[in-house]
Design an enzyme around this catalytic site. Structure first.
Site: not given
Ligand code: XMP
Length: 513
Positions: A55, A82-83, A169, A171, A225, A227-229, A369
């Site tokens: 922290g 760390c902290y 750290h 990690e 995408g 995540d939502s899938s 991810k």
């Molecule tokens: P950045 O641009 O922040 O992106 O380095 C990191 C990862 O996140 C994705 N990304 C998003 N995914 N909603 C999402 O679901 C968002 O608003 C959004 N903005 C960025 C980006 O494609 C990359 O994989």
């Protein structure tokens, strides 16, 4: 629920979820909780171990984050990082001060490997340091088990009490033997059996969602995408036809993507889902007309999304829950933790204040991810979907700099399709974390077919990353770049120049807005 777990107590450091993730990589379930977590709750959860995070504060200041001293009396092994290590020293009456020499970055640390924590670790090992305070004196009864030339207590322990502390750290990847140390803590100190796997996450989450939802109706925001899938299939397994997946085509998808999503999740696809496609292109374009500020664009797209969902929900009637595929990097980068706001990720910071659902369910909120991908495979989602490159919620809206128009969307869709096709043809797509075309708002002079042009520049981006929190620009072979360039300027009307983005994250982000 009776499962072996480690609790990470969050003192405001940057790597808190990373610690949890490393513990999960050791096959032990791990959750992050605020440092103010009630001791009774901790007792109830009966973790096998507790980790105090780093922290940015100084433990000797009055308003610094802390936890009750009674935590040491619970008989649960503790590792302070760390902290967290300084807090342990401070609370147990050692001495913490501003270090005469701060340490940042890779540092050689000498460790005593008779310590359980350092079993099998080399006597001199490279660790990642980031501190301005240090433990000047370890508390009574503690042994010092590591030091550097300027840090007398780089690690300390009281093995009889199972209290351990490290100034560095373990990690982060730069600590070369950090995983070994965390695994030693989890197995040798806490005595974990390590029988947790991603499929346990899937099973447990399905169970938890079922209990939470009961007979309620659920609406899932499906973008197609990764995540939502994964969130949608998880929910479908949990509550079956109580779930309706709504796919909003906001007109900011990649070329042909709307139809591809429908082919997979629609009635002709492999899943038994209620699927609704809403073609809302014009609605989004008109809201975005004249808007150039990136955050405003994100907020508009996020808000419009929710409005469309609310309308669909009303049509379905009595929807209690909204499911979103938010993952951990979205959460911290939107500033919902204690870190600074980088951008309002759609799904999180972009949510309007008023949302017309009883509750939002985000089953992937604590995963990175690559962990989401593993969960996807556990769920039986085909590899080609699981390994799809990520696509942001606001879609091409954040890949078009400045105002979004239908014409600009068309240009970037065509350029991006060419880029993706050529990268796949060259067989380098699997090596890249993410790659796409963005439309700069910049026009420049060119000459084509003996005539003057004044057209847009397309930027190509390709990055190497596994967690999407940091990334480096990928070295795409020149012949691929040059083929893509000539195809784009020849085939995409309105473009006369192609640029390659060589920037890493940080200092840039992956997306352009
Ligand atoms: P950045 O641009 O922040 O992106 O380095 C990191 C990862 O996140 C994705 N990304 C998003 N995914 N909603 C999402 O679901 C968002 O608003 C959004 N903005 C960025 C980006 O494609 C990359 O994989």
């Amino acid at each position: 629920m009776n499962r072996e777990m480690i609790i990470v107590l969050d003192f405001g450091g940057q790597y808190n979820q990373l610690i949890a993730r490393r513990v999960r990589e050791c096959n032990v379930y791990c959750e992050v909780h605020p440092c103010t977590m009630d001791l009774e709750k901790i007792k109830e959860m009966a973790p096998k171990g507790i980790i105090f995070t780093g922290g940015p504060n100084s433990v000797y200041k009055d308003d610094s984050p802390s936890c009750p001293k009674e935590i040491y009396e619970l008989g649960i092994p503790i590792l302070g990082i760390c902290y967290g290590s300084q807090l342990m020293a401070h609370q147990l009456e050692g001495r913490v001060e501003t270090a005469p020499v701060s340490e940042y970055g890779k540092t050689e640390v000498e460790v005593e490997n008779h310590s359980k924590l350092f079993g099998d670790v080399s006597p001199k090992t490279i660790c990642w340091m980031s501190h301005t305070d240090y433990i000047a004196k370890a508390p009574e009864g503690f042994q010092v088990t590591a030091h550097t030339p300027v840090c007398p207590v780089a690690a300390m322990e009281r093995p009889d009490k199972n209290w351990y502390a490290v100034q560095f750290h373990p990690e982060v990847m730069h600590t070369q033997e950090g995983m070994k140390m965390l695994s030693n803590f989890v197995y040798k100190v806490c005595g974990c059996a390590g029988d947790w796997k991603m499929d346990s996450f899937v099973e447990t989450t399905i169970q938890e969602v079922r209990e939470k939802v009961g007979n309620g109706r659920v609406l899932c925001a499906l973008s197609g995408g990764v995540d939502s899938s994964v969130a949608a299939v998880l929910l479908a397994k949990a509550v079956g036809k109580q779930l309706t997946c709504v796919f909003v085509d906001h007109g900011l998808m990649r070329k042909n993507e709307g139809d591809e999503v429908e082919a997979v999740f629609g009635p002709d696809g492999p899943y038994d889902l209620n699927f609704v496609r809403v073609n809302a292109q014009d609605r989004f374009y008109s809201k975005l007309a004249g808007v150039t500020d990136p955050e405003q664009k994100r907020k508009i797209i996020g808000e419009e999304f929710i409005r469309v969902f609310e309308e669909e929900a009303k049509k379905i009637g009595a929807v209690d829950f909204l499911v979103q595929g938010t993952i951990y990097p979205d959460v911290i980068e939107s500033g919902l933790g204690k870190s600074a706001v980088i951008k309002s990720h759609h799904n999180v910071g972009g949510l309007p204040d008023h949302v017309d659902f009883k509750e939002i369910i985000e089953p992937l909120r604590l995963l990175f991810k690559d962990e989401v991908r593993r969960a996807g495979l556990e769920l039986g989602i085909p590899e080609y979907l699981v390994y799809r490159q990520p696509f942001p919620g606001p879609g091409l809206g954040v890949r078009i700099i400045g105002e979004v128009t239908a014409e600009k969307v068309h240009i970037v869709q065509e350029a991006d399709a060419i880029y993706r096709e050529e990268v796949a043809k060259a067989g380098i797509d699997k090596d890249l974390g993410q790659y796409f075309a963005a439309l700069t708002n910049m026009r420049s002079v060119g000459c084509m077919g003996d005539g003057r042009t004044y057209d847009y520049a397309i930027a190509l981006r390709a990055v190497l990353t596994s967690d999407f929190m940091t990334a480096e620009a990928a070295e795409i072979p020149w012949e691929v770049l040059s083929r893509v360039t000539s195809r784009i300027v020849n085939e995409v009307k309105g473009v006369n120049r192609v640029l390659y983005d060589c920037t890493g994250k940080p200092p840039a982000t992956i997306e352009w807005e």
